[in-house]
Design an enzyme around this catalytic site. Sequence first.
Site, PDB file in Angstrom:
ATOM      1  N   ASN A 182      40.999 -60.361  -6.668  1.00 41.33           N
ATOM      2  CA  ASN A 182      40.359 -60.847  -7.894  1.00 41.33           C
ATOM      3  C   ASN A 182      39.370 -61.935  -7.480  1.00 41.33           C
ATOM      4  O   ASN A 182      39.773 -63.056  -7.190  1.00 41.33           O
ATOM      5  CB  ASN A 182      41.448 -61.394  -8.826  1.00 41.33           C
ATOM      6  CG  ASN A 182      40.874 -62.079 -10.047  1.00 41.33           C
ATOM      7  OD1 ASN A 182      39.687 -61.976 -10.329  1.00 41.33           O
ATOM      8  ND2 ASN A 182      41.736 -62.782 -10.783  1.00 41.33           N
ATOM      9  N   TRP A 183      38.116 -61.553  -7.431  1.00 38.30           N
ATOM     10  CA  TRP A 183      37.101 -62.497  -6.934  1.00 38.30           C
ATOM     11  C   TRP A 183      36.777 -63.583  -7.957  1.00 38.30           C
ATOM     12  O   TRP A 183      36.075 -64.538  -7.636  1.00 38.30           O
ATOM     13  CB  TRP A 183      35.811 -61.742  -6.567  1.00 38.30           C
ATOM     14  CG  TRP A 183      35.937 -60.805  -5.396  1.00 38.30           C
ATOM     15  CD1 TRP A 183      37.081 -60.499  -4.692  1.00 38.30           C
ATOM     16  CD2 TRP A 183      34.877 -60.061  -4.773  1.00 38.30           C
ATOM     17  NE1 TRP A 183      36.797 -59.607  -3.687  1.00 38.30           N
ATOM     18  CE2 TRP A 183      35.441 -59.324  -3.711  1.00 38.30           C
ATOM     19  CE3 TRP A 183      33.506 -59.944  -5.019  1.00 38.30           C
ATOM     20  CZ2 TRP A 183      34.677 -58.490  -2.894  1.00 38.30           C
ATOM     21  CZ3 TRP A 183      32.747 -59.103  -4.206  1.00 38.30           C
ATOM     22  CH2 TRP A 183      33.335 -58.394  -3.150  1.00 38.30           C
ATOM     23  N   LYS A 184      37.237 -63.410  -9.177  1.00 36.04           N
ATOM     24  CA  LYS A 184      36.958 -64.379 -10.254  1.00 36.04           C
ATOM     25  C   LYS A 184      35.443 -64.609 -10.375  1.00 36.04           C
ATOM     26  O   LYS A 184      34.661 -63.709 -10.076  1.00 36.04           O
ATOM     27  CB  LYS A 184      37.756 -65.670 -10.043  1.00 36.04           C
ATOM     28  CG  LYS A 184      39.260 -65.369  -9.860  1.00 36.04           C
ATOM     29  CD  LYS A 184      40.144 -66.574  -9.928  1.00 36.04           C
ATOM     30  CE  LYS A 184      41.597 -66.129  -9.742  1.00 36.04           C
ATOM     31  NZ  LYS A 184      42.545 -67.248  -9.850  1.00 36.04           N
ATOM     32  N   HIS A 239      44.585 -61.772 -17.723  1.00 37.63           N
ATOM     33  CA  HIS A 239      44.765 -62.812 -16.705  1.00 37.63           C
ATOM     34  C   HIS A 239      44.993 -64.150 -17.402  1.00 37.63           C
ATOM     35  O   HIS A 239      44.401 -64.422 -18.445  1.00 37.63           O
ATOM     36  CB  HIS A 239      43.525 -62.880 -15.800  1.00 37.63           C
ATOM     37  CG  HIS A 239      43.762 -63.750 -14.595  1.00 37.63           C
ATOM     38  ND1 HIS A 239      43.719 -65.119 -14.663  1.00 37.63           N
ATOM     39  CD2 HIS A 239      44.080 -63.440 -13.315  1.00 37.63           C
ATOM     40  CE1 HIS A 239      44.000 -65.615 -13.461  1.00 37.63           C
ATOM     41  NE2 HIS A 239      44.224 -64.613 -12.628  1.00 37.63           N
ATOM     42  N   GLU A 289      43.925 -66.994 -16.853  1.00 39.37           N
ATOM     43  CA  GLU A 289      42.704 -67.794 -17.075  1.00 39.37           C
ATOM     44  C   GLU A 289      41.981 -67.316 -18.325  1.00 39.37           C
ATOM     45  O   GLU A 289      41.353 -68.116 -19.030  1.00 39.37           O
ATOM     46  CB  GLU A 289      41.813 -67.722 -15.824  1.00 39.37           C
ATOM     47  CG  GLU A 289      42.414 -68.558 -14.695  1.00 39.37           C
ATOM     48  CD  GLU A 289      42.025 -68.135 -13.291  1.00 39.37           C
ATOM     49  OE1 GLU A 289      41.090 -67.333 -13.127  1.00 39.37           O
ATOM     50  OE2 GLU A 289      42.698 -68.613 -12.356  1.00 39.37           O
ATOM     51  N   GLU A 338      52.120 -63.204 -12.431  1.00 37.85           N
ATOM     52  CA  GLU A 338      51.409 -64.351 -11.865  1.00 37.85           C
ATOM     53  C   GLU A 338      51.854 -65.625 -12.570  1.00 37.85           C
ATOM     54  O   GLU A 338      51.332 -65.962 -13.637  1.00 37.85           O
ATOM     55  CB  GLU A 338      49.899 -64.187 -12.063  1.00 37.85           C
ATOM     56  CG  GLU A 338      49.319 -62.982 -11.350  1.00 37.85           C
ATOM     57  CD  GLU A 338      47.839 -63.184 -11.064  1.00 37.85           C
ATOM     58  OE1 GLU A 338      47.460 -63.067  -9.897  1.00 37.85           O
ATOM     59  OE2 GLU A 338      47.077 -63.472 -12.012  1.00 37.85           O
ATOM     60  N   GLY A 365      46.176 -70.545  -7.498  1.00 36.03           N
ATOM     61  CA  GLY A 365      45.206 -71.474  -6.913  1.00 36.03           C
ATOM     62  C   GLY A 365      45.785 -72.820  -6.509  1.00 36.03           C
ATOM     63  O   GLY A 365      45.044 -73.763  -6.233  1.00 36.03           O
ATOM     64  N   SER A 424      48.671 -67.680  -5.166  1.00 35.80           N
ATOM     65  CA  SER A 424      48.685 -68.278  -3.831  1.00 35.80           C
ATOM     66  C   SER A 424      49.222 -67.351  -2.740  1.00 35.80           C
ATOM     67  O   SER A 424      49.882 -67.796  -1.803  1.00 35.80           O
ATOM     68  CB  SER A 424      49.458 -69.605  -3.839  1.00 35.80           C
ATOM     69  OG  SER A 424      48.802 -70.550  -4.682  1.00 35.80           O
ATOM     70  N   GLY A 444      43.712 -64.006  -5.363  1.00 35.87           N
ATOM     71  CA  GLY A 444      42.503 -64.692  -5.810  1.00 35.87           C
ATOM     72  C   GLY A 444      41.754 -65.283  -4.631  1.00 35.87           C
ATOM     73  O   GLY A 444      40.972 -64.609  -3.956  1.00 35.87           O
ATOM     74  N   GLY A 445      42.010 -66.555  -4.345  1.00 35.16           N
ATOM     75  CA  GLY A 445      41.258 -67.288  -3.325  1.00 35.16           C
ATOM     76  C   GLY A 445      41.141 -66.565  -1.992  1.00 35.16           C
ATOM     77  O   GLY A 445      40.046 -66.476  -1.413  1.00 35.16           O
TER      78      GLY A 445
END
Length: 249
Positions: free
Chosen positions: A10-12, A95, A97, A165, A171, A211, A232-233
């Site tokens: 997930n590149w966000k 998600h 977010e 999640e 993150g 994470s 993600g990251g």
Amino acid sequence: MSRTMLIAGNWKMNGLTADGKALAALVAAGSSEAGCDLLVCPPATLIGTVGAALAGSSVSLGAQDCHGAESGAHTGDVSAEMLADAGCGFVIVGHSERRADHGESDETVHAKAQAAHRAGLIAVICVGETEAERDAGQAEAVVAGQIGGSLPQNATAANTVIAYEPVWAIGTGRTPTAEDVQAMHSHMRATVAASHGGDFAGQVRLLYGGSVKPGNAAELMGLADVDGALVGGASLVAEDFLAIATHCP
Ligand code: PGA
């Protein structure tokens, strides 16, 4: 029941054209080493670019959100049909977010998952508790409630993936213990067995997200009811994303 593991990136809201092209090309080049399914979900602006860079590889393309309607007066939104037309096979919905930044309710997420299915996309439905909810001993109830509210009744294991999640792990570099992740995934499988039957529960892929890094992937991906990761990251660094995928059992 064997479930093919899925490692999803997930590149966000990250990346311009050159970044997306380069990252996708590296992921595609390394994908033959992965013993599992790979998926990348770039921002909407990069779907075409990334799709072209992935062409000929086994890496799937997905989006990070869709609207519930097929078309219409929804300024700034993108429909599931548009994503399918642009080359996507998957879309993330719900998600945390988006639930937080855009006030998305379970009802909204349910409509988005239905839209994904209508358009022939696989919906990656995200659920997860906040830290306060976990501290209050409500994590399992919150997740069961989100699944109940977000998962369409006619969902199949072929068109649906569920990602757990925990909000406090996204993150932050913190993860639940392996025991806590396995306990939650087992609880999720029991929850969907009750609502959607044993076949669905046995076949649906349950991803862990929050994470995930190369250093913790082996332990998390080795858990009985974890069928992959939503990353993600670490998905923004091709080497790390691919390293996570090498930990698929
Ligand atoms: P993270 O994000 O890997 O950076 O924690 C996961 C996600 O939000 O999907």
